[in-house]
Write a protein that holds these residues in place. Structure first.
Motif, PDB file in Angstrom:
ATOM      1  N   LYS A 277       0.826  -1.220   0.000  1.00 49.43           N
ATOM      2  CA  LYS A 277       0.000   0.000   0.000  1.00 49.43           C
ATOM      3  C   LYS A 277       0.855   1.263   0.000  1.00 49.43           C
ATOM      4  N   SER A 278       2.000   1.243   0.682  1.00 48.49           N
ATOM      5  CA  SER A 278       2.836   2.446   0.768  1.00 48.49           C
ATOM      6  C   SER A 278       3.452   2.784  -0.586  1.00 48.49           C
ATOM      7  N   LEU A 279       3.751   1.760  -1.378  1.00 50.82           N
ATOM      8  CA  LEU A 279       4.317   1.953  -2.714  1.00 50.82           C
ATOM      9  C   LEU A 279       3.746   0.832  -3.586  1.00 50.82           C
ATOM     10  N   PRO A 280       2.601   1.078  -4.216  1.00 47.53           N
ATOM     11  CA  PRO A 280       1.894   0.017  -4.957  1.00 47.53           C
ATOM     12  C   PRO A 280       2.790  -0.695  -5.973  1.00 47.53           C
ATOM     13  N   ASN A 281       2.680  -2.022  -5.953  1.00 47.27           N
ATOM     14  CA  ASN A 281       3.434  -2.881  -6.881  1.00 47.27           C
ATOM     15  C   ASN A 281       4.938  -2.642  -6.813  1.00 47.27           C
ATOM     16  N   LYS A 282       5.443  -2.302  -5.620  1.00 47.79           N
ATOM     17  CA  LYS A 282       6.853  -1.935  -5.515  1.00 47.79           C
ATOM     18  C   LYS A 282       7.784  -3.079  -5.933  1.00 47.79           C
ATOM     19  N   ASN A 283       7.372  -4.324  -5.715  1.00 49.01           N
ATOM     20  CA  ASN A 283       8.264  -5.446  -6.013  1.00 49.01           C
ATOM     21  C   ASN A 283       8.549  -5.622  -7.496  1.00 49.01           C
ATOM     22  N   ILE A 284       7.741  -4.995  -8.356  1.00 43.33           N
ATOM     23  CA  ILE A 284       7.998  -5.116  -9.796  1.00 43.33           C
ATOM     24  C   ILE A 284       8.214  -3.756 -10.462  1.00 43.33           C
ATOM     25  N   LEU A 285       8.345  -2.689  -9.671  1.00 50.15           N
ATOM     26  CA  LEU A 285       8.637  -1.378 -10.246  1.00 50.15           C
ATOM     27  C   LEU A 285      10.010  -1.396 -10.920  1.00 50.15           C
ATOM     28  N   PRO A 286      10.181  -0.658 -12.010  1.00 48.14           N
ATOM     29  CA  PRO A 286      11.480  -0.624 -12.686  1.00 48.14           C
ATOM     30  C   PRO A 286      12.554  -0.018 -11.780  1.00 48.14           C
ATOM     31  N   PHE A 287      13.593  -0.777 -11.534  1.00 44.50           N
ATOM     32  CA  PHE A 287      14.714  -0.350 -10.695  1.00 44.50           C
ATOM     33  C   PHE A 287      15.985  -0.577 -11.501  1.00 44.50           C
ATOM     34  N   ARG A 288      16.631   0.513 -11.883  1.00 41.66           N
ATOM     35  CA  ARG A 288      17.803   0.428 -12.764  1.00 41.66           C
ATOM     36  C   ARG A 288      17.490  -0.387 -14.018  1.00 41.66           C
ATOM     37  N   GLY A 289      16.293  -0.191 -14.550  1.00 42.03           N
ATOM     38  CA  GLY A 289      15.936  -0.778 -15.829  1.00 42.03           C
ATOM     39  C   GLY A 289      15.307  -2.157 -15.781  1.00 42.03           C
ATOM     40  N   GLU A 290      15.172  -2.734 -14.572  1.00 38.18           N
ATOM     41  CA  GLU A 290      14.578  -4.064 -14.441  1.00 38.18           C
ATOM     42  C   GLU A 290      13.612  -4.076 -13.256  1.00 38.18           C
ATOM     43  N   PRO A 291      12.660  -5.019 -13.229  1.00 38.66           N
ATOM     44  CA  PRO A 291      11.766  -5.103 -12.077  1.00 38.66           C
ATOM     45  C   PRO A 291      12.583  -5.268 -10.785  1.00 38.66           C
ATOM     46  N   LEU A 292      12.127  -4.631  -9.731  1.00 42.75           N
ATOM     47  CA  LEU A 292      12.858  -4.676  -8.460  1.00 42.75           C
ATOM     48  C   LEU A 292      13.197  -6.109  -8.057  1.00 42.75           C
ATOM     49  N   ILE A 293      12.243  -7.011  -8.210  1.00 42.71           N
ATOM     50  CA  ILE A 293      12.439  -8.395  -7.786  1.00 42.71           C
ATOM     51  C   ILE A 293      13.578  -9.073  -8.535  1.00 42.71           C
ATOM     52  N   ALA A 294      13.854  -8.621  -9.753  1.00 46.63           N
ATOM     53  CA  ALA A 294      14.890  -9.257 -10.578  1.00 46.63           C
ATOM     54  C   ALA A 294      16.265  -9.174  -9.932  1.00 46.63           C
ATOM     55  N   HIS A 295      16.517  -8.133  -9.158  1.00 46.56           N
ATOM     56  CA  HIS A 295      17.835  -7.942  -8.560  1.00 46.56           C
ATOM     57  C   HIS A 295      18.108  -8.973  -7.470  1.00 46.56           C
ATOM     58  N   SER A 296      17.090  -9.321  -6.686  1.00 42.37           N
ATOM     59  CA  SER A 296      17.261 -10.365  -5.672  1.00 42.37           C
ATOM     60  C   SER A 296      17.368 -11.735  -6.326  1.00 42.37           C
TER      61      SER A 296
ATOM     62  N   GLN B 149      12.632   6.295  -0.558  1.00 40.06           N
ATOM     63  CA  GLN B 149      13.627   5.253  -0.328  1.00 40.06           C
ATOM     64  C   GLN B 149      13.989   4.547  -1.631  1.00 40.06           C
ATOM     65  N   PHE B 150      12.989   4.393  -2.498  1.00 41.31           N
ATOM     66  CA  PHE B 150      13.216   3.770  -3.799  1.00 41.31           C
ATOM     67  C   PHE B 150      14.242   4.565  -4.604  1.00 41.31           C
ATOM     68  N   LYS B 151      14.059   5.874  -4.669  1.00 44.70           N
ATOM     69  CA  LYS B 151      14.957   6.723  -5.441  1.00 44.70           C
ATOM     70  C   LYS B 151      16.359   6.769  -4.809  1.00 44.70           C
ATOM     71  N   LEU B 152      16.407   6.784  -3.483  1.00 44.37           N
ATOM     72  CA  LEU B 152      17.711   6.795  -2.809  1.00 44.37           C
ATOM     73  C   LEU B 152      18.449   5.488  -3.050  1.00 44.37           C
ATOM     74  N   ALA B 153      17.721   4.373  -3.063  1.00 45.84           N
ATOM     75  CA  ALA B 153      18.349   3.065  -3.274  1.00 45.84           C
ATOM     76  C   ALA B 153      18.988   2.980  -4.654  1.00 45.84           C
ATOM     77  N   GLU B 154      18.382   3.640  -5.630  1.00 43.35           N
ATOM     78  CA  GLU B 154      18.942   3.623  -6.986  1.00 43.35           C
ATOM     79  C   GLU B 154      20.300   4.315  -7.051  1.00 43.35           C
ATOM     80  N   GLN B 155      20.579   5.160  -6.063  1.00 41.75           N
ATOM     81  CA  GLN B 155      21.830   5.919  -6.057  1.00 41.75           C
ATOM     82  C   GLN B 155      22.948   5.221  -5.271  1.00 41.75           C
ATOM     83  N   VAL B 156      22.609   4.106  -4.605  1.00 38.73           N
ATOM     84  CA  VAL B 156      23.603   3.409  -3.790  1.00 38.73           C
ATOM     85  C   VAL B 156      24.615   2.722  -4.691  1.00 38.73           C
ATOM     86  N   ASP B 157      25.884   2.920  -4.382  1.00 38.80           N
ATOM     87  CA  ASP B 157      26.974   2.310  -5.156  1.00 38.80           C
ATOM     88  C   ASP B 157      27.507   1.123  -4.379  1.00 38.80           C
ATOM     89  N   ILE B 158      27.266  -0.095  -4.913  1.00 37.22           N
ATOM     90  CA  ILE B 158      27.771  -1.295  -4.245  1.00 37.22           C
ATOM     91  C   ILE B 158      28.894  -1.927  -5.050  1.00 37.22           C
TER      92      ILE B 158
END
Length: 226
Positions: A14-33, A217-226
């Motif tokens: 509810k806080s961020l609808p469909n967050k698990n599949i939102l595009p994150f660095r060009g792919e669905p968030l879930i794809a990274h895990s 938090q979503f936008k900040l996470a995209e900026q994290v350099d690992i």
């Protein structure tokens, strides 16, 4: 002993609808895990636990397994992780000696090799479970409670009313459970009814991590350099 990656990804955020599949660095968030799990040399199978066929189709596209859909009664906002673990163990018919690695899709920033380093520490030390932790950004010893407009200490300290009266250098270092990699033995659930019993080890994570629950938090996470 088999090691299973469990990636829970319900569709009802509810806080961020469909967050698990939102595009994150060009792919669905879930794809990274999913990718982090597949890169592991120790994980045998990567399983998604979801209540959504759409999420399942995306997970399969990224080479994860979705052997079941999680029932709606185990997919609400307040469902405890333990119930999801128990359902997964029962459906997959796991053995007591098997290990489960919980990878939250909302923590997409995992350094290469982190998962295997965590698992090796757990296995080498014959620990019942292990959890990644990060140094706390703010000491809980300097926090207070407020009741009826009055402050009182959250954690009592000998000879002091408030931790704010003490320099941080002399306070015990506190750590946050960052939810990046949690692993446990299936026997913990079957015999103790808890994933992380006494004796659970800490893996002090030296690399940055992210826990996404809001758009900021979503936008900040995209900026994290690992």
């Amino acid at each position: 002993m088999n090691i299973y990656a469990l990636i829970p990804a319900r569709a009802g955020s509810k806080s961020l609808p469909n967050k698990n599949i939102l595009p994150f660095r060009g792919e669905p968030l879930i794809a990274h895990s999913i990718r982090s799990a597949l890169e592991s040399k120790l994980i045998s199978r990567t399983i998604i636990s979801t209540d959504s066929q759409e999420y399942a189709d995306i997970a399969i596209e990224y080479a994860a397994e979705v052997p079941f859909l999680r029932p709606s009664e185990l997919s609400g906002d307040l469902i405890a992780d333990g119930l999801v673990y128990k359902h997964f163990i029962d459906v997959m018919k796991l053995e007591e000696s098997d290990l489960v690695v919980h990878l939250r899709p909302t923590n997409p920033n995992r350094a290469k090799g982190l998962i295997d380093n965590v698992l090796k520490q757990m296995v080498d030390q014959d620990a019942p479970a292990i959890r990644t932790v990060s140094p706390a950004r703010f000491s809980p010893y300097k926090m207070v409670k407020v009741s009826d407009g009055l402050v009182s200490d959250l954690i009592p300290l000998e000879h002091k009313v408030y931790g704010t009266d003490m320099p941080r250098q002399v306070l015990t270092q506190a750590y946050e459970l960052n939810g990046n990699v949690d692993a446990f033995r299936v026997g913990n659930i079957l015999n103790l009814s808890e994933a992380f019993p006494r004796g659970t080890m800490a893996y002090i994570q030296p690399t940055p991590t992210s826990d996404i629950d809001t758009f900021k938090q979503f936008k900040l996470a995209e900026q994290v350099d690992i």
